[in-house]
Scaffold this motif. Structure first.
Motif, PDB file in Angstrom:
ATOM      1  N   HIS A  13       0.851  -1.183   0.000  1.00 62.32           N
ATOM      2  CA  HIS A  13       0.000   0.000   0.000  1.00 62.32           C
ATOM      3  C   HIS A  13       0.888   1.234   0.000  1.00 62.32           C
ATOM      4  CE1 HIS A  13      -3.468  -2.465   1.034  1.00 62.32           C
ATOM      5  NE2 HIS A  13      -2.746  -3.027   1.984  1.00 62.32           N
ATOM      6  N   PRO A  14       0.421   2.329  -0.604  1.00 58.62           N
ATOM      7  CA  PRO A  14       1.199   3.559  -0.456  1.00 58.62           C
ATOM      8  C   PRO A  14       1.202   3.975   1.011  1.00 58.62           C
ATOM      9  CG  PRO A  14      -0.889   4.001  -1.551  1.00 58.62           C
ATOM     10  CD  PRO A  14      -0.775   2.521  -1.378  1.00 58.62           C
ATOM     11  N   ARG A  15       2.245   4.668   1.441  1.00 66.80           N
ATOM     12  CA  ARG A  15       2.344   5.084   2.854  1.00 66.80           C
ATOM     13  C   ARG A  15       1.241   6.052   3.204  1.00 66.80           C
ATOM     14  NH1 ARG A  15       8.203   5.665   5.412  1.00 66.80           N
ATOM     15  NH2 ARG A  15       6.888   6.393   7.074  1.00 66.80           N
ATOM     16  N   ASP A  16       0.603   5.814   4.327  1.00 68.68           N
ATOM     17  CA  ASP A  16      -0.413   6.720   4.847  1.00 68.68           C
ATOM     18  C   ASP A  16       0.259   7.897   5.538  1.00 68.68           C
ATOM     19  OD1 ASP A  16      -2.528   5.109   4.068  1.00 68.68           O
ATOM     20  OD2 ASP A  16      -2.541   4.002   5.961  1.00 68.68           O
ATOM     21  N   ASN A  17      -0.477   8.990   5.672  1.00 65.15           N
ATOM     22  CA  ASN A  17       0.015  10.114   6.467  1.00 65.15           C
ATOM     23  C   ASN A  17       0.132   9.673   7.915  1.00 65.15           C
ATOM     24  OD1 ASN A  17       0.094  11.829   4.280  1.00 65.15           O
ATOM     25  ND2 ASN A  17      -1.983  12.551   4.606  1.00 65.15           N
ATOM     26  N   ARG A  18       1.191  10.105   8.553  1.00 60.01           N
ATOM     27  CA  ARG A  18       1.414   9.747   9.944  1.00 60.01           C
ATOM     28  C   ARG A  18       1.203  10.951  10.840  1.00 60.01           C
ATOM     29  NH1 ARG A  18       3.243   6.200   7.057  1.00 60.01           N
ATOM     30  NH2 ARG A  18       4.241   4.258   7.598  1.00 60.01           N
ATOM     31  N   GLU A  19       0.598  10.676  11.972  1.00 63.13           N
ATOM     32  CA  GLU A  19       0.436  11.690  13.012  1.00 63.13           C
ATOM     33  C   GLU A  19       1.605  11.521  13.959  1.00 63.13           C
ATOM     34  OE1 GLU A  19      -1.899  14.057  13.855  1.00 63.13           O
ATOM     35  OE2 GLU A  19      -2.929  13.750  11.960  1.00 63.13           O
ATOM     36  N   ARG A  20       2.439  12.537  14.066  1.00 65.65           N
ATOM     37  CA  ARG A  20       3.567  12.469  15.002  1.00 65.65           C
ATOM     38  C   ARG A  20       3.084  12.885  16.374  1.00 65.65           C
ATOM     39  NH1 ARG A  20       9.083  13.816  11.969  1.00 65.65           N
ATOM     40  NH2 ARG A  20       8.577  12.617  10.128  1.00 65.65           N
ATOM     41  N   ALA A  44      -3.232   5.127   9.852  1.00 70.00           N
ATOM     42  CA  ALA A  44      -4.405   4.248   9.815  1.00 70.00           C
ATOM     43  C   ALA A  44      -3.999   2.780   9.773  1.00 70.00           C
ATOM     44  CB  ALA A  44      -5.280   4.585   8.617  1.00 70.00           C
ATOM     45  N   ARG A  45      -2.815   2.476   9.245  1.00 70.84           N
ATOM     46  CA  ARG A  45      -2.408   1.087   9.057  1.00 70.84           C
ATOM     47  C   ARG A  45      -1.330   0.593  10.007  1.00 70.84           C
ATOM     48  NH1 ARG A  45      -2.308   1.786   2.785  1.00 70.84           N
ATOM     49  NH2 ARG A  45      -4.522   1.555   2.376  1.00 70.84           N
ATOM     50  N   GLY A  46      -0.763   1.478  10.845  1.00 71.07           N
ATOM     51  CA  GLY A  46       0.289   1.006  11.737  1.00 71.07           C
ATOM     52  C   GLY A  46       0.848   2.102  12.605  1.00 71.07           C
ATOM     53  N   LEU A  47       1.887   1.752  13.351  1.00 69.58           N
ATOM     54  CA  LEU A  47       2.511   2.734  14.232  1.00 69.58           C
ATOM     55  C   LEU A  47       3.976   2.405  14.428  1.00 69.58           C
ATOM     56  CD1 LEU A  47       2.964   1.338  17.275  1.00 69.58           C
ATOM     57  CD2 LEU A  47       0.531   1.733  17.413  1.00 69.58           C
ATOM     58  N   CYS A  48       4.697   3.415  14.883  1.00 72.16           N
ATOM     59  CA  CYS A  48       6.094   3.266  15.298  1.00 72.16           C
ATOM     60  C   CYS A  48       6.120   3.562  16.789  1.00 72.16           C
ATOM     61  CB  CYS A  48       6.985   4.248  14.536  1.00 72.16           C
ATOM     62  SG  CYS A  48       8.672   4.341  15.165  1.00 72.16           S
ATOM     63  N   ILE A  92      -7.377   1.493  11.109  1.00 72.50           N
ATOM     64  CA  ILE A  92      -8.191   2.216  12.093  1.00 72.50           C
ATOM     65  C   ILE A  92      -8.578   3.568  11.517  1.00 72.50           C
ATOM     66  CG2 ILE A  92      -7.073   1.074  14.051  1.00 72.50           C
ATOM     67  CD1 ILE A  92      -5.556   3.743  14.543  1.00 72.50           C
ATOM     68  N   ASN A  93      -9.611   4.167  12.086  1.00 72.41           N
ATOM     69  CA  ASN A  93     -10.005   5.519  11.695  1.00 72.41           C
ATOM     70  C   ASN A  93      -9.223   6.472  12.584  1.00 72.41           C
ATOM     71  OD1 ASN A  93     -11.227   8.021  11.319  1.00 72.41           O
ATOM     72  ND2 ASN A  93     -13.182   7.068  10.784  1.00 72.41           N
ATOM     73  N   LEU A  94      -8.170   7.046  12.037  1.00 73.32           N
ATOM     74  CA  LEU A  94      -7.275   7.903  12.803  1.00 73.32           C
ATOM     75  C   LEU A  94      -7.959   9.196  13.245  1.00 73.32           C
ATOM     76  CD1 LEU A  94      -4.410   7.701  13.807  1.00 73.32           C
ATOM     77  CD2 LEU A  94      -3.651   8.861  11.749  1.00 73.32           C
ATOM     78  N   ALA A  95      -8.876   9.708  12.432  1.00 72.85           N
ATOM     79  CA  ALA A  95      -9.574  10.948  12.787  1.00 72.85           C
ATOM     80  C   ALA A  95     -10.394  10.761  14.056  1.00 72.85           C
ATOM     81  CB  ALA A  95     -10.466  11.396  11.638  1.00 72.85           C
ATOM     82  N   ILE A  96     -11.047   9.617  14.196  1.00 77.24           N
ATOM     83  CA  ILE A  96     -11.836   9.340  15.403  1.00 77.24           C
ATOM     84  C   ILE A  96     -10.914   9.256  16.619  1.00 77.24           C
ATOM     85  CG2 ILE A  96     -13.234   7.586  16.573  1.00 77.24           C
ATOM     86  CD1 ILE A  96     -14.552   7.031  13.865  1.00 77.24           C
ATOM     87  N   MET A  97      -9.767   8.607  16.462  1.00 75.80           N
ATOM     88  CA  MET A  97      -8.828   8.484  17.576  1.00 75.80           C
ATOM     89  C   MET A  97      -8.325   9.858  18.013  1.00 75.80           C
ATOM     90  SD  MET A  97      -5.302   6.392  17.743  1.00 75.80           S
ATOM     91  CE  MET A  97      -4.136   6.678  19.043  1.00 75.80           C
ATOM     92  N   MET A  98      -7.922  10.699  17.072  1.00 78.13           N
ATOM     93  CA  MET A  98      -7.402  12.025  17.419  1.00 78.13           C
ATOM     94  C   MET A  98      -8.495  12.886  18.055  1.00 78.13           C
ATOM     95  SD  MET A  98      -4.279  12.044  16.928  1.00 78.13           S
ATOM     96  CE  MET A  98      -3.516  10.487  16.615  1.00 78.13           C
ATOM     97  N   ASP A  99      -9.745  12.745  17.582  1.00 77.22           N
ATOM     98  CA  ASP A  99     -10.864  13.482  18.171  1.00 77.22           C
ATOM     99  C   ASP A  99     -11.098  13.028  19.611  1.00 77.22           C
ATOM    100  OD1 ASP A  99     -13.127  15.317  18.016  1.00 77.22           O
ATOM    101  OD2 ASP A  99     -14.365  13.502  18.061  1.00 77.22           O
TER     102      ASP A  99
END
Length: 135
Positions: A13-20, A44-48, A92-99
């Motif tokens: 998959h192309p890399r998703d935008n990451r929230e730092r 949305a697809r993973g984490l560091c 995951i739905n990253l927008a819901i998590m950040m909200d």
């Protein structure tokens, strides 16, 4: 000359935008019981993340408890000492998590209070200058 084209296999998959962010989470594997992790960035697809002690091993499956009280299953994709990256089994739905995290921060801010007097004694004591001169 034509610009270089990046080729991807169909399974990538192309890399998703990451929230730092620096977020606290929990992780466990079959080999390692629950331990704390610090999430350095998330998509949305993973984490560091990073951990103290033994890190997970590439290929290991993990259960991760995210800071918004959600649990996800993931596969460890890479490690570098205590820093590692995982790919979620389901995005995951990253927008819901950040909200959710923003609402939790707002709630904590509303409940916070600064009461300096109850935490510290304030003293107006001034030394007697006459006594100081005698010493």
């Amino acid at each position: 000359m034509e610009p270089a084209v990046k080729h991807q296999s169909p399974s990538q998959h192309p890399r998703d935008n990451r929230e730092r962010r620096l977020l606290k989470g929990q992780m466990q594997t079959d080999r390692l019981p629950g331990f704390e992790i610090v999430i350095r960035n998330i998509s949305a697809r993973g984490l560091c993340a990073t951990c103290k002690g033994l890190p997970p091993v590439v290929g290991e499956f993990a259960e991760i408890h995210l800071p918004d009280n959600r649990t996800v299953m993931a596969n460890v994709r890479w490690t570098n000492d205590q820093i590692f990256g995982v790919e979620f089994e389901e995005p995951i739905n990253l927008a819901i998590m950040m909200d959710t995290l923003q609402r939790l921060r707002d709630l904590a801010d509303r409940n916070a209070s600064w009461e300096v007097k109850s935490k510290h004694r304030v003293s107006d004591h001034r030394p007697d200058v006459a006594m100081l001169r005698r010493l």
